[in-house]
Write a protein that holds these residues in place. Structure first.
Motif, short mmCIF file in Angstrom:
data_model
loop_
_atom_site.label_atom_id
_atom_site.label_comp_id
_atom_site.label_asym_id
_atom_site.label_seq_id
_atom_site.Cartn_x
_atom_site.Cartn_y
_atom_site.Cartn_z
N ASP A 3 0.83 -1.21 0.00
CA ASP A 3 0.00 0.00 0.00
C ASP A 3 0.87 1.26 0.00
OD1 ASP A 3 0.97 -0.13 2.59
OD2 ASP A 3 -1.00 -0.03 3.55
N GLU B 247 -2.24 -1.37 -3.55
CA GLU B 247 -3.60 -1.49 -3.04
C GLU B 247 -4.26 -0.11 -3.00
OE1 GLU B 247 -5.10 -4.42 -2.46
OE2 GLU B 247 -3.23 -5.32 -3.15
N LYS C 232 -6.33 3.03 -1.70
CA LYS C 232 -6.48 3.62 -0.36
C LYS C 232 -7.90 3.40 0.13
CE LYS C 232 -2.46 5.80 -0.30
NZ LYS C 232 -1.36 5.30 0.46
#
Length: 137
Positions: free
Chosen positions: A86, A133, A135
């Motif tokens: 992320d 990924e 948010k």
């Protein structure tokens, strides 16, 4: 439960794992050469090749590999190693590192399911998918 990817190479395992170690800022935790194993698994051609190697990186990620010792490998397209993060800079750096001297099969960019994604085949013919990924709101 834990899922690990195990890669096999035609004699260049050490080179490949050193490359991945640099890309992922990893650490080799296990390295065993055929010379350290039972004699029936070794011969002069592979005595210094890798029987087993484990590299750890990121949070709970492991990559395991070895050099094939009995027959040539058939490099295929039946698997990808999937990396997900992320952190955008990390995703970009990993994708750029893996695709260097390789083939980009899908550029790393925004995708319809959210986040960013790219795929490539690295210079060792290993297929990779890198995901950023989306948010969460």
């Amino acid at each position: 439960m834990k899922c690990n990817m195990y890669l096999s190479f035609d004699g260049n395992c050490e080179e490949a794992m050193d490359y991945y170690k640099e890309v992922f800022n990893g650490e080799t935790t296990v390295i065993m050469r055929y010379s350290e194993g039972p004699p029936e698994y070794s011969n002069d051609a592979i005595v210094n090749k890798i029987m087993h190697q484990t590299m750890v990186f990121g949070k709970d990620c492991e990559l395991k590999a070895s050099d094939s010792f009995h027959e040539p490998l058939q490099k295929g397209n039946n698997f990808h190693v999937s990396i997900s993060t992320d952190i955008e800079k990390e995703a970009i750096d990993i994708f750029n590192g893996l695709s260097k001297d390789g083939i980009i099969t899908m550029p790393f960019e925004e995708v319809f399911w959210g986040g960013k994604f790219g795929s490539c085949k690295d210079k060792f013919d290993i297929q990779w998918m890198v995901s950023l990924e989306p948010k969460s709101e």
